[in-house]
Design a protein around this motif. Structure first.
Motif, mmCIF file in Angstrom:
data_model
loop_
_atom_site.group_PDB
_atom_site.id
_atom_site.type_symbol
_atom_site.label_atom_id
_atom_site.label_comp_id
_atom_site.label_asym_id
_atom_site.label_seq_id
_atom_site.Cartn_x
_atom_site.Cartn_y
_atom_site.Cartn_z
ATOM 1 N N MET A 494 0.768 -1.221 -0.208
ATOM 2 C CA MET A 494 0.398 -0.041 -0.090
ATOM 3 C C MET A 494 0.967 1.138 -0.404
ATOM 4 N N ASP A 495 1.872 1.248 0.169
ATOM 5 C CA ASP A 495 2.995 2.000 0.053
ATOM 6 C C ASP A 495 2.681 3.664 1.362
ATOM 7 N N TYR A 496 2.798 2.407 2.470
ATOM 8 C CA TYR A 496 2.328 3.327 3.711
ATOM 9 C C TYR A 496 3.694 3.825 4.603
ATOM 10 N N ALA A 497 3.431 5.043 5.016
ATOM 11 C CA ALA A 497 5.223 5.136 6.021
ATOM 12 C C ALA A 497 4.640 4.465 6.780
ATOM 13 N N THR A 498 5.607 3.813 7.312
ATOM 14 C CA THR A 498 5.724 3.404 8.653
ATOM 15 C C THR A 498 7.282 3.176 9.822
ATOM 16 N N SER A 499 5.938 3.427 10.789
ATOM 17 C CA SER A 499 7.775 3.246 11.856
ATOM 18 C C SER A 499 7.069 2.207 12.820
ATOM 19 N N VAL A 500 8.758 1.542 13.346
ATOM 20 C CA VAL A 500 8.055 0.791 14.105
ATOM 21 C C VAL A 500 8.959 0.846 15.316
ATOM 22 N N LEU A 501 8.344 0.430 16.679
ATOM 23 C CA LEU A 501 9.045 0.989 18.139
ATOM 24 C C LEU A 501 8.583 -0.444 19.471
ATOM 25 N N PRO A 502 9.347 0.029 20.329
ATOM 26 C CA PRO A 502 9.692 -1.304 21.291
ATOM 27 C C PRO A 502 8.373 -0.750 22.192
ATOM 28 N N VAL A 503 7.756 -1.144 22.967
ATOM 29 C CA VAL A 503 6.819 -1.149 23.694
ATOM 30 C C VAL A 503 7.079 -1.816 24.594
ATOM 31 N N THR A 504 7.554 -3.122 24.509
ATOM 32 C CA THR A 504 8.247 -4.231 26.028
ATOM 33 C C THR A 504 8.816 -5.843 25.759
ATOM 34 N N PHE A 505 8.626 -5.382 26.276
ATOM 35 C CA PHE A 505 9.780 -7.385 26.322
ATOM 36 C C PHE A 505 8.643 -7.975 27.139
ATOM 37 N N VAL A 506 8.604 -9.285 26.584
ATOM 38 C CA VAL A 506 8.098 -10.596 26.454
ATOM 39 C C VAL A 506 8.027 -11.017 28.134
ATOM 40 N N ASP A 507 6.857 -11.369 28.661
ATOM 41 C CA ASP A 507 7.045 -11.337 30.179
ATOM 42 C C ASP A 507 6.401 -13.092 30.196
ATOM 43 N N GLU A 508 6.763 -14.106 31.223
ATOM 44 C CA GLU A 508 5.970 -15.706 30.128
ATOM 45 C C GLU A 508 5.089 -15.396 31.143
ATOM 46 N N GLU A 509 5.096 -14.406 32.294
ATOM 47 C CA GLU A 509 3.776 -14.535 33.277
ATOM 48 C C GLU A 509 2.828 -14.103 33.084
ATOM 49 N N LEU A 510 2.706 -12.350 32.407
ATOM 50 C CA LEU A 510 1.842 -11.744 32.045
ATOM 51 C C LEU A 510 1.158 -12.607 30.677
ATOM 52 N N ASP A 511 2.200 -13.282 30.101
ATOM 53 C CA ASP A 511 1.685 -13.522 28.425
ATOM 54 C C ASP A 511 1.464 -15.130 28.478
ATOM 55 N N ARG A 512 0.696 -15.037 29.239
ATOM 56 C CA ARG A 512 -0.117 -17.059 29.032
ATOM 57 C C ARG A 512 -0.246 -17.409 27.914
ATOM 58 N N PRO A 513 -0.862 -18.049 27.487
ATOM 59 C CA PRO A 513 -1.038 -18.325 25.997
ATOM 60 C C PRO A 513 -2.060 -18.657 25.537
ATOM 61 N N ALA A 514 -3.244 -18.260 24.654
ATOM 62 C CA ALA A 514 -4.514 -17.877 24.733
ATOM 63 C C ALA A 514 -5.121 -19.404 24.351
ATOM 64 N N GLN A 515 -6.228 -18.925 25.134
ATOM 65 C CA GLN A 515 -6.633 -20.399 24.476
ATOM 66 C C GLN A 515 -7.373 -20.428 22.685
ATOM 67 N N PRO A 516 -7.916 -21.794 22.299
ATOM 68 C CA PRO A 516 -7.246 -21.970 20.188
ATOM 69 C C PRO A 516 -8.780 -20.987 20.072
ATOM 70 N N HIS A 517 -8.209 -20.735 18.948
ATOM 71 C CA HIS A 517 -9.154 -19.400 17.917
ATOM 72 C C HIS A 517 -10.201 -20.310 16.981
ATOM 73 N N GLU A 529 0.874 -22.570 17.482
ATOM 74 C CA GLU A 529 1.112 -24.068 18.425
ATOM 75 C C GLU A 529 2.669 -23.563 18.234
ATOM 76 N N LEU A 530 3.140 -22.648 18.147
ATOM 77 C CA LEU A 530 4.608 -21.625 18.277
ATOM 78 C C LEU A 530 4.272 -21.621 19.255
ATOM 79 N N TYR A 531 3.748 -20.714 20.016
ATOM 80 C CA TYR A 531 3.855 -20.202 21.206
ATOM 81 C C TYR A 531 4.114 -20.451 22.414
ATOM 82 N N ASP A 532 4.787 -20.389 22.880
ATOM 83 C CA ASP A 532 5.515 -20.420 24.166
ATOM 84 C C ASP A 532 6.216 -19.838 25.043
ATOM 85 N N PRO A 533 5.452 -19.674 26.083
ATOM 86 C CA PRO A 533 5.885 -18.019 27.213
ATOM 87 C C PRO A 533 7.473 -18.474 27.005
#
Lengths: 575, 575
Positions: A494-517, A529-533
Motif C-alpha cells: 500500500m506504500d504506507y509510511a510506517t515506523s516500528v517502535l519498541p513497547v515492552t518485553f515478553v513476560d512469561e507470567e503476563l503473556d500466558r498462551p491464549a485459548q485456541p481460536h 502452536e508455536l507460542y511458548d512463554p
C-alpha cells in the motif's frame, strides 16, 4: 567494478578468504565470548573489559540529538565516538555475527577529517557531523566490496559511493561498518553462505529478523547509533521489532537508493526503500531530515522532489496533534498475533488514551488479496534473478533459513501463500505483470477509500490518523521459523509510511498462551502452536505505527507521541 | 459497467449506431460547413452565424483568469459560458471531427446548478467555478460511455466518475464534451474506427496530432477553454504544438489518473499522465493549482502527496526568476528539426536574451539509448493489450494513420526504432522488463548528472533552469506522416515536467528549406525531404520548455516568462 577476476575459484574457497579478511580486526578487540548456550548477550559490552567507561557512556547515549550535540559542541570528538562504537560493534560481531565489512582505519581517518574540519572552521560539516553510521551490505562505499551475501560478488569493489553514502558523507557522518543480510534479501531472517547467520543479542536462539538483521543485532547491542537497512516487505521493520529498535519504512523513493546494489534490481512494482534503524525516536527524525534536506533528487532521479516539511511534522494534517485517533489492527485475519503482541497493543491503547487520544479498532480489508498480489509480484521472475547470481559462483540458492544444528523442534507448515523461492515456477510475461499492477492499484484505491471512510467513526472529523499493528504475529522466533511477513508487507504493497517502535518485553507470567481460536488457515494453526512463554521470555515486543503514503514527517511525529505516552505510563507505574 | 451487452453485434453496426448517437445535437446547431478543400477553418465560428456576438466575446476570452473572474463576478453565468463554448465546440466538431461524447442537457443542467449555488450562497463552488472543461475520451463520467475509440467499448457505461472528473466537479467546473483519440492511444495522430479522424483546424490536410488530438482541434478552435488530455510519449504536447496551444506534461502521478480508462493499463514503467491543454498560459496554472489544492492523494492512492508550492512557482530554486539560464536543444541528433522550428527557437533565444536571461546550447546525451529503451518498454507486451481489446469486437488493430484518400505523396520510411505496433513480436518476460528498468534508471541518472554539470557553464551558479526544444522535428505534418515522437518521449522517459507553448506560424517566405546536412539515419533523410514551405505555410509552431521531475510549478512560471518575453518582442517589432 574492478578486482572481480576470481569467478573461477571454488565458491567455498572465496568465502573462506572473505571471512579471513573480515576477521582481521585488532587482536586486542577480541573478547572472551560467552559460550553458545548463553542466550542473552546484552551485558557483555559492560563486562568484557574492552570498552572503557567513557566508551560505555558514549555508546549508551541512545538519544541521537544528544550525541549530535556533544559532537557539535566538541565535548566528544568524532574519533572517540567512532572508536567507542567500533569497539562495541566488534563485540557485537563476536556475539551475533552481524558485520560484513570492517574498515577501522578508513573510518577513523574520516572521523579525524571531520574533527579537523570542525576545529579549523568552527562549524559542523553537516547535520550528522561526526556520527558513525552503519550500512546494510547494499550501500556501496567506493573502494570497498559490496557482497550482499553472494559468493559471486566477493571481490566486486565499488567504483563510487551509492548516493545515500555520498549524502551521509556530505552530512558529516562517518560510515564505519557494513552489516549482514540474507541471501537474496527475500527472507525475514539473516543467513547467507558468505558471512553466515546473524543472531539476536537478546536471545541468540532467536532470529534477529531480516533481511536487515545485521543492523538489527548491531544497533540492539548499541554497536551503532544509526544503521541503514532496506525494506521491501518488512526488512527494516522485522529486525527492528525483533531486536527492540525504532525504524521507519519510508514511502517509495522518498530516500535515495541509486547506486546501492539490490536483489531483483529493476523490479519497480513494489519498490525496496532504505530506512534508518536506531535506539531512540530522535534518530529517525535526525536521519530523515538530514537526508531530505540534502535534496537527494539532485543526485537520484527517482527521489520525490518533496522537501522535509516541518509543517507536516507539526501534524498540520492531523489537528496539530492535540487529539488524535488511532486504530489498532489487533489481528489481520490471516494470522492471529501471539499474546505478547496483544499485550503490547493494549499498552499502546492505554497510553494513548491516558494522553488524551482516542483509540478505535481497525477493520482489515482485502488482506488475503493484497498478500497474494504482493507475493505474485515478488515472484514474477520465478526466482530467475536469484538463480542467475548464484550460478555465477556455483553457490546454491538457499531454500530455508533453518539452522543445521540446534534447530527448533517445530517447523511452521507450508507458508500461507508460498515460500520465498518455491519450486521453479513459470516467469510472468510483462503483460501478466501489468495485470498484477491493475489489481494492485485497485487494492490501493479500495484501501484508501476504506481509510478515508473511517472519518465517520473517529470523532475527530478526520480519518484515522495512524494504525497501530504488530510487525509480525510473533516476537523474534527461533531461527528458520519467521515465515510470515504480511503484517509488514501490507505497508509495502500500500506504500504506507510506517515506523516500528519498541513497547515492552515478553513476560512469561503476563503473556500466558491464549485459548485456541477458530484457526483462519493451516498457517495460523501452526503459528498458534508455536507460542511458548518460556521460549520467548525476555524478547522485545515492538509494534508498527502505520501512516499514509509520503507522510514520513507525520509518522515520525506520531511515533514520538506514542513513545512518550508509553514512557509516561511506565513512569506512572513506577517501572 | 452496465449496458455492455451488444458484443455480438457486428463492430461496424455498433459504430454506425454510436455515430448516429453522437450526431444528435440540435439541428439549429448544424452549420453550412465549408467543403473539404477549404483547409483553414479558423474563421468559420465568426462567419457561420451560429454564435452570437456575446458567444464570440465569451469564447474568444482565452485568458482563463479573466474567464474565471467574470464567472465568479456573475458578469457571465455558467449557463451562458457553457452554451457559448458548446456551440463553438459543435462548430469545431463539424469542421474537424474532434468530439466523441456530446451531452448538452446534462452539461447545461450542471451549469445551472453552479449558477444557482453562487446565487444562493454568494460564494463560488470552487476555484474552477462555472468553467466548461472538455475531457479526452478516457476520463470516465458516471452514466456516460467511455469508448476510447474502441468498437468493443461502445456501450460501456461508467458506474462512477474518474477521480479527475470528480475533482473537477468539486472545483465547480462543468465537464461538457469528450474528445477524440487514436485507437490504442499510441500514435501521434487521431484516428479510430468508431469516431474517425480528427483534422487540424489551421489546415485540415494536416494532422491535429495525437493521441489527444480531439482536444487539440477543439481547443484550437476555442471550442473549449481548457481540455484535459493524457501524455505517455507526447500525447498532450504533440497536438498542442501542432494546433498552437499551451499544455503541461506533468510528472508521473502528480495528477490523478485513477478511474480513467487507458491503453496498456498497469504498465507502470513509463506512466501516462493527464495534462491541461489551453489557449493561454494562465490556464495551466489555474488547472494545476485547482487540482493539486484539492488534495488528489486523498482520492487516488498513486498521486504524490505534494502540495501546490507557491514558493516553487516564485522560482525559489531558480534565483527567484530574475536571471535565468535556458539551454536550447536545436537538434537531438536523431532527426534534425525543420526550418520553422529553428526559427521559433531563435525567436525564443532572442526574446529571452532581450528579457535579461542567458541562453546556451543544450548538449544532447544518450538520445538513441533512451529512445530504444522507451520504445522497448512501450512494446513490452508486443501489442497484446491492443489485440485483446480489438478481438472483443472483431475490429482490426489499426496499422497506419495514413488516410485512404487524399493521402500525401511522401511516406516516411520505416521509423527509426520501430513502428508503434509492428509485426507481432515476442512478449518480454517480467525479468526482461526489469532489465529495461535498470537501463532506464541508469539513463535517468546519467541525464541528471549531465544536467547538474551544466552549472559550470550557465553563469548563474545553478544548472540550466530549463531546456527549450522542439516538440517534434516538424510542425503538423499531413495525416499519416507523424512518425517520430522522440522529442517528446525523451521527457516521458526522464519524467521531466514539460510545457508546450506557441511561438509563431510557418511563413513560407521566412522558412526556406535548409541545405541538406549529413543525415543521421534514413528517417532523418526522409524527414528532410518532407519539408515544403508551401505545404506547411500557416501552421502553428510551438516549442517545449523542459524542466525537472516534479517541477510543475517552476515550469509553469518559466513558461510565463518565455511567453511574456515573446510577446514583448512581438510588440517591440510592432506585430
Amino acid at each position: 567494478m574492478s578486482s572481480h577476476s576470481e569467478t573461477l575459484l571454488d565458491w567455498r574457497a572465496r568465502i573462506t578468504k572473505k571471512q579471513q579478511q573480515r576477521a582481521s580486526f585488532p587482536p586486542a578487540w577480541l573478547i572472551d565470548a560467552p559460550p553458545e548456550h548463553v542466550l542473552n548477550v546484552q551485558d557483555v559490552p559492560y563486562t568484557c573489559a574492552l570498552l572503557t567507561a567513557r566508551d560505555i557512556e558514549i555508546t549508551d547515549t541512545t538519544d541521537i540529538d544528544v550525541l549530535l550535540a556533544k559532537l557539535a559542541g566538541r565535548q566528544w570528538s568524532s574519533v572517540e565516538v567512532t572508536t567507542a562504537f567500533y569497539k562495541r560493534a566488534i563485540v557485537a560481531q563476536q556475539l551475533t555475527n552481524c558485520l560484513t565489512e570492517i574498515f577501522i582505519d578508513r573510518a577513523l581517518q574520516r572521523a579525524q577529517e571531520v574533527d579537523d574540519y570542525l576545529k579549523a572552521t568552527g562549524t559542523v560539516m553537516g547535520p550528522l557531523h561526526g556520527l558513525p553510521i552503519s550500512l546494510k551490505d547494499q550501500f556501496a562505499i567506493k573502494g570497498l566490496e559490496t557482497t550482499m551475501g553472494y559468493a559471486s560478488w566477493i571481490g566486486k569493489v565499488a567504483d563510487s559511493d551509492s548516493v545515500l553514502t555520498q549524502i551521509l558523507y556530505e552530512c558529516g557522518a562517518v560510515p564505519f561498518v557494513r552489516t549482514n543480510v540474507c541471501q537474496t534479501l527475500s527472507w525475514g531472517e539473516t543467513f547467507n553462505h558468505v558471512f553466515g547467520r546473524t543472531t539476536n543479542p537478546w536471545n541468540r536462539y532467536l532470529t534477529a529478523g531480516g533481511s536487515s538483521g545485521g543492523e538489527g543485532a548491531l544497533v540492539a547491542m548499541k554497536g551503532s547509533p544509526i544503521g541503514v537497512g532496506t525494506d521491501i516487505g518488512g526488512s527494516v521493520r522485522i529486525p527492528s521489532a525483533f531486536c527492540g529498535l525504532y525504524t521507519l519504512r519510508s514511502s517509495y523513493e522518498r530516500l535515495p537508493y541509486c547506486g546501492a546494489v539490490n536483489a531483483q534490481e529493476g523490479q519497480e512494482s513494489i519498490s525496496s526503500v532504505p530506512g534508518p534503524m536506531t535506539n531512540s525516536v530522535s534518530g529517525l527524525k535526525a536521519f530523515m531530515k538530514a537526508v531530505i534536506d540534502s535534496k537527494p533528487w539532485e543526485k537520484d532521479p527517482l527521489v520525490v522532489r518533496k522537501e522535509w516539511s516541518e509543517k507536516e511534522y507539526q501534524l498540520s494534517e492531523h489537528g496539530e496533534g492535540s487529539k488524535l485517533c488511532f486504530a489498532v489492527m489487533w489481528d489481520n485475519g490471516l494470522l492471529k498475533p501471539h499474546p505478547p503482541l496483544w499485550r503490547a497493543m493494549r499498552l499502546c491503547k492505554k497510553a494513548l488514551e491516558a494522553a488524551g487520544h482516542t483509540v478505535i479498532d481497525w477493520e482489515p480489508l482485502n488482506m488475503m488479496e493484497i498478500f497474494k498480489n504482493a507475493e505474485s509480484i515478488y515472484n514474477a521472475d520465478a526466482g530467475h534473478d536469484f538463480r542467475e547470481v548464484c550460478k555465477e559462483s556455483g553457490e546454491p540458492v538457499i531454500q530455508t533459513m533453518s539452522p543445521e544444528t540446534n534447530k527448533h523442534e517445530l517447523a511452521l507448515d507450508e507458508p500461507l501463500v508460498r515460500t520465498v523461492l518455491g519450486p521453479e515456477q513459470k516467469m510472468l510475461t510483462a503483460w501478466e505483470l501489468w495485470q498484477l499492477h491493475k489489481e494492485k492499484r485497485a487494492l490501493r484505491k479500495a484501501q484508501l477509500d476504506h481509510w478515508q471512510a473511517t472519518a465517520n467513526r473517529t470523532g475527530t472529523g478526520r480519518p484515522v490518523d495512524a494504525i497501530i499493528s504488530p510487525a509480525a504475529p510473533y516476537v523474534a522466533p527461533p531461527h528458520g521459523l519467521n515465515n510470515d511477513y504480511f503484517y509488514t508487507t501490507f505497508c509495502n504493497a500500500m506504500d504506507y509510511a510506517t515506523s516500528v517502535l519498541p513497547v515492552t518485553f515478553v513476560d512469561e507470567e503476563l503473556d500466558r498462551p491464549a485459548q485456541p481460536h477458530e484457526f483462519y488457515n493451516h498457517h495460523d494453526k501452526a503459528n498458534y502452536e508455536l507460542y511458548d512463554p518460556k521460549l520467548f521470555h525476555g524478547a522485545p515486543v515492538g509494534v508498527q505505527l502505520i501512516g499514509r503514503t509520503q507522510e514520513e514527517e507525520a509518522v515520525i511525529a506520531m511515533t514520538e507521541i506514542l513513545d512518550n505516552a508509553l514512557k509516561a505510563c511506565k513512569a506512572a507505574e513506577g517501572k
